[in-house]
Design a protein around this motif. Structure first.
Motif, PDB file in Angstrom:
ATOM      1  N   ILE A  89       0.852  -1.181   0.000  1.00  0.00           N
ATOM      2  CA  ILE A  89       0.000   0.000   0.000  1.00  0.00           C
ATOM      3  C   ILE A  89       0.890   1.233   0.000  1.00  0.00           C
ATOM      4  O   ILE A  89       1.692   1.420   0.919  1.00  0.00           O
ATOM      5  N   GLU A  90       0.758   2.041  -1.033  1.00  0.00           N
ATOM      6  CA  GLU A  90       1.532   3.274  -1.139  1.00  0.00           C
ATOM      7  C   GLU A  90       0.700   4.426  -0.594  1.00  0.00           C
ATOM      8  O   GLU A  90      -0.436   4.630  -1.014  1.00  0.00           O
ATOM      9  N   GLY A  91       1.282   5.186   0.354  1.00  0.00           N
ATOM     10  CA  GLY A  91       0.572   6.335   0.915  1.00  0.00           C
ATOM     11  C   GLY A  91      -0.372   5.923   2.022  1.00  0.00           C
ATOM     12  O   GLY A  91      -0.086   5.039   2.825  1.00  0.00           O
ATOM     13  N   ASN A  92      -1.529   6.535   2.059  1.00  0.00           N
ATOM     14  CA  ASN A  92      -2.531   6.333   3.090  1.00  0.00           C
ATOM     15  C   ASN A  92      -3.010   4.877   3.108  1.00  0.00           C
ATOM     16  O   ASN A  92      -3.353   4.326   2.066  1.00  0.00           O
ATOM     17  N   LEU A  93      -3.059   4.280   4.306  1.00  0.00           N
ATOM     18  CA  LEU A  93      -3.458   2.873   4.419  1.00  0.00           C
ATOM     19  C   LEU A  93      -4.860   2.598   3.894  1.00  0.00           C
ATOM     20  O   LEU A  93      -5.131   1.537   3.341  1.00  0.00           O
ATOM     21  N   LEU A  94      -5.773   3.543   4.054  1.00  0.00           N
ATOM     22  CA  LEU A  94      -7.154   3.324   3.614  1.00  0.00           C
ATOM     23  C   LEU A  94      -7.379   3.706   2.154  1.00  0.00           C
ATOM     24  O   LEU A  94      -8.122   3.041   1.440  1.00  0.00           O
ATOM     25  N   ALA A  95      -6.730   4.791   1.721  1.00  0.00           N
ATOM     26  CA  ALA A  95      -7.007   5.291   0.371  1.00  0.00           C
ATOM     27  C   ALA A  95      -5.825   5.167  -0.579  1.00  0.00           C
ATOM     28  O   ALA A  95      -5.928   5.542  -1.742  1.00  0.00           O
ATOM     29  N   GLY A  96      -4.710   4.635  -0.107  1.00  0.00           N
ATOM     30  CA  GLY A  96      -3.507   4.557  -0.938  1.00  0.00           C
ATOM     31  C   GLY A  96      -3.622   3.544  -2.059  1.00  0.00           C
ATOM     32  O   GLY A  96      -4.495   2.676  -2.073  1.00  0.00           O
ATOM     33  N   ARG A  97      -2.705   3.664  -2.999  1.00  0.00           N
ATOM     34  CA  ARG A  97      -2.650   2.738  -4.132  1.00  0.00           C
ATOM     35  C   ARG A  97      -2.191   1.374  -3.644  1.00  0.00           C
ATOM     36  O   ARG A  97      -1.216   1.255  -2.912  1.00  0.00           O
ATOM     37  N   LYS A  98      -2.892   0.323  -4.068  1.00  0.00           N
ATOM     38  CA  LYS A  98      -2.584  -1.036  -3.634  1.00  0.00           C
ATOM     39  C   LYS A  98      -2.078  -1.874  -4.809  1.00  0.00           C
ATOM     40  O   LYS A  98      -2.597  -1.775  -5.908  1.00  0.00           O
ATOM     41  N   GLN A  99      -1.051  -2.672  -4.518  1.00  0.00           N
ATOM     42  CA  GLN A  99      -0.540  -3.628  -5.489  1.00  0.00           C
ATOM     43  C   GLN A  99      -0.440  -4.980  -4.791  1.00  0.00           C
ATOM     44  O   GLN A  99      -0.191  -5.041  -3.586  1.00  0.00           O
ATOM     45  N   TYR A 100      -0.607  -6.057  -5.556  1.00  0.00           N
ATOM     46  CA  TYR A 100      -0.650  -7.394  -4.977  1.00  0.00           C
ATOM     47  C   TYR A 100       0.318  -8.324  -5.699  1.00  0.00           C
ATOM     48  O   TYR A 100       0.619  -8.149  -6.874  1.00  0.00           O
ATOM     49  N   TYR A 101       0.774  -9.327  -4.964  1.00  0.00           N
ATOM     50  CA  TYR A 101       1.584 -10.384  -5.552  1.00  0.00           C
ATOM     51  C   TYR A 101       1.269 -11.665  -4.786  1.00  0.00           C
ATOM     52  O   TYR A 101       1.049 -11.627  -3.572  1.00  0.00           O
ATOM     53  N   SER A 102       1.245 -12.793  -5.469  1.00  0.00           N
ATOM     54  CA  SER A 102       1.004 -14.079  -4.815  1.00  0.00           C
ATOM     55  C   SER A 102       2.046 -15.099  -5.228  1.00  0.00           C
ATOM     56  O   SER A 102       2.453 -15.146  -6.389  1.00  0.00           O
ATOM     57  N   TRP A 103       2.474 -15.892  -4.266  1.00  0.00           N
ATOM     58  CA  TRP A 103       3.236 -17.097  -4.527  1.00  0.00           C
ATOM     59  C   TRP A 103       2.195 -18.211  -4.434  1.00  0.00           C
ATOM     60  O   TRP A 103       1.583 -18.392  -3.373  1.00  0.00           O
ATOM     61  N   PRO A 104       1.924 -18.949  -5.507  1.00  0.00           N
ATOM     62  CA  PRO A 104       0.804 -19.895  -5.556  1.00  0.00           C
ATOM     63  C   PRO A 104       0.839 -20.945  -4.444  1.00  0.00           C
ATOM     64  O   PRO A 104       1.906 -21.371  -4.012  1.00  0.00           O
ATOM     65  N   TYR A 105      -0.337 -21.347  -4.014  1.00  0.00           N
ATOM     66  CA  TYR A 105      -0.500 -22.354  -2.974  1.00  0.00           C
ATOM     67  C   TYR A 105      -1.898 -22.959  -3.105  1.00  0.00           C
ATOM     68  O   TYR A 105      -2.765 -22.398  -3.763  1.00  0.00           O
ATOM     69  N   THR A 106      -2.086 -24.087  -2.458  1.00  0.00           N
ATOM     70  CA  THR A 106      -3.396 -24.718  -2.347  1.00  0.00           C
ATOM     71  C   THR A 106      -3.660 -24.910  -0.857  1.00  0.00           C
ATOM     72  O   THR A 106      -2.806 -25.431  -0.135  1.00  0.00           O
ATOM     73  N   ILE A 107      -4.841 -24.490  -0.397  1.00  0.00           N
ATOM     74  CA  ILE A 107      -5.201 -24.619   1.014  1.00  0.00           C
ATOM     75  C   ILE A 107      -5.686 -26.035   1.298  1.00  0.00           C
ATOM     76  O   ILE A 107      -6.534 -26.569   0.575  1.00  0.00           O
ATOM     77  N   ASP A 108      -5.131 -26.656   2.330  1.00  0.00           N
ATOM     78  CA  ASP A 108      -5.581 -27.957   2.801  1.00  0.00           C
ATOM     79  C   ASP A 108      -6.134 -27.785   4.214  1.00  0.00           C
ATOM     80  O   ASP A 108      -5.706 -26.885   4.953  1.00  0.00           O
ATOM     81  N   ASN A 109      -7.049 -28.641   4.593  1.00  0.00           N
ATOM     82  CA  ASN A 109      -7.622 -28.610   5.925  1.00  0.00           C
ATOM     83  C   ASN A 109      -6.504 -28.621   6.972  1.00  0.00           C
ATOM     84  O   ASN A 109      -5.618 -29.457   6.915  1.00  0.00           O
ATOM     85  N   GLY A 110      -6.548 -27.685   7.904  1.00  0.00           N
ATOM     86  CA  GLY A 110      -5.541 -27.620   8.965  1.00  0.00           C
ATOM     87  C   GLY A 110      -4.390 -26.682   8.679  1.00  0.00           C
ATOM     88  O   GLY A 110      -3.564 -26.427   9.564  1.00  0.00           O
ATOM     89  N   ASP A 111      -4.269 -26.172   7.450  1.00  0.00           N
ATOM     90  CA  ASP A 111      -3.194 -25.230   7.144  1.00  0.00           C
ATOM     91  C   ASP A 111      -3.307 -23.989   8.024  1.00  0.00           C
ATOM     92  O   ASP A 111      -4.386 -23.644   8.507  1.00  0.00           O
ATOM     93  N   ILE A 112      -2.207 -23.312   8.207  1.00  0.00           N
ATOM     94  CA  ILE A 112      -2.109 -22.139   9.079  1.00  0.00           C
ATOM     95  C   ILE A 112      -1.776 -20.916   8.230  1.00  0.00           C
ATOM     96  O   ILE A 112      -1.017 -21.011   7.264  1.00  0.00           O
ATOM     97  N   VAL A 113      -2.308 -19.754   8.621  1.00  0.00           N
ATOM     98  CA  VAL A 113      -1.940 -18.488   7.988  1.00  0.00           C
ATOM     99  C   VAL A 113      -1.212 -17.634   9.006  1.00  0.00           C
ATOM    100  O   VAL A 113      -1.697 -17.429  10.125  1.00  0.00           O
ATOM    101  N   CYS A 114      -0.029 -17.156   8.645  1.00  0.00           N
ATOM    102  CA  CYS A 114       0.740 -16.221   9.458  1.00  0.00           C
ATOM    103  C   CYS A 114       0.548 -14.844   8.852  1.00  0.00           C
ATOM    104  O   CYS A 114       0.916 -14.614   7.696  1.00  0.00           O
ATOM    105  N   LYS A 115      -0.019 -13.945   9.629  1.00  0.00           N
ATOM    106  CA  LYS A 115      -0.324 -12.593   9.148  1.00  0.00           C
ATOM    107  C   LYS A 115       0.675 -11.623   9.766  1.00  0.00           C
ATOM    108  O   LYS A 115       0.871 -11.616  10.983  1.00  0.00           O
ATOM    109  N   CYS A 116       1.313 -10.821   8.909  1.00  0.00           N
ATOM    110  CA  CYS A 116       2.322  -9.877   9.383  1.00  0.00           C
ATOM    111  C   CYS A 116       2.287  -8.637   8.502  1.00  0.00           C
ATOM    112  O   CYS A 116       1.880  -8.690   7.344  1.00  0.00           O
ATOM    113  N   GLY A 117       2.751  -7.539   9.046  1.00  0.00           N
ATOM    114  CA  GLY A 117       2.813  -6.322   8.250  1.00  0.00           C
ATOM    115  C   GLY A 117       3.765  -5.322   8.856  1.00  0.00           C
ATOM    116  O   GLY A 117       4.213  -5.465   9.989  1.00  0.00           O
ATOM    117  N   GLY A 118       4.056  -4.291   8.091  1.00  0.00           N
ATOM    118  CA  GLY A 118       4.928  -3.236   8.575  1.00  0.00           C
ATOM    119  C   GLY A 118       5.286  -2.277   7.463  1.00  0.00           C
ATOM    120  O   GLY A 118       4.939  -2.488   6.298  1.00  0.00           O
TER     121      GLY A 118
END
Length: 199
Positions: A89-118
């Protein structure tokens, strides 16, 4: 003294506070394939140590508070990574320009998500949100120098003041750097890519 906490059985964003009094600065790696082991660093991070007090006190570091403010670099190591989603997110967290990137994955039952930011370490006005998908039993460790921490209590103004005093400013380049300076490049490299003299 270097301390490594194993937080594998905890929710990552329950231990690393990215939305409170301080926003961490994050130093990311951008591999072409994120699977397996992924490592990155954080500075200016609040760590909830309530469940790890015995481990910390056994090192001889007395703490009665439930949190530490780690102003030095803290290495995060996540094993068992399957993929991730990344949002810039560039600039303001709510109104700033957003860009996305993904490293492909498939979700399986029991998988965990680690959420982090800064705040992104090398771009002053950018915030990064990272969602890392792991296998059901990942190994997640935080490694930091206990000398680069202070006890932290978000309800205590003097604790917040002490953490603000210790907070590290991220060094970001404000100039174009030497190698984008045409005259500098010509002087030290001529028309090639091998230095022809020393600085």
């Amino acid at each position: 003294m270097i301390l490594t906490l194993d937080i594998s059985n905890e929710e990552f964003d329950g231990i690393i506070d990215g939305d409170g009094e301080f926003t961490p600065t994050i130093f990311l790696n951008f591999p072409s394939d994120i699977r397996g082991i992924y490592e990155f660093q954080l500075i200016n991070t609040v760590i909830d140590i309530y469940n790890f007090k015995d481990q910390i006190q056994n090192t001889g570091f007395p703490t009665k508070d439930d949190s530490l403010f780690a102003f030095g670099k803290m290495k995060v190591r996540i094993e068992g990574v399957k993929g991730a989603d990344f949002k810039l997110i560039e600039g303001n967290l709510l109104a700033g320009r957003k860009q996305y990137y993904s490293w492909p994955y498939t979700i399986d039952n029991g998988d965990i998500v680690c959420k982090c930011g800064g705040k992104l370490s090398f771009l002053e006005d950018c915030y990064v949100a990272l969602m890392i998908v792991t296998e059901s039993k990942p190994k997640i460790t935080l490694t930091f120098d206990i000398k680069e921490t202070v006890p932290f209590d978000f309800m205590n103004s003097s604790s917040i003041e002490q953490a603000n005093f210790k907070k590290v400013k991220s060094k970001q380049m404000k100039s174009q750097g030497k190698l984008f300076d045409f005259d500098f490049f010509q002087e030290y490299f001529g028309s090639g890519r091998r230095a022809i003299k020393s600085e």
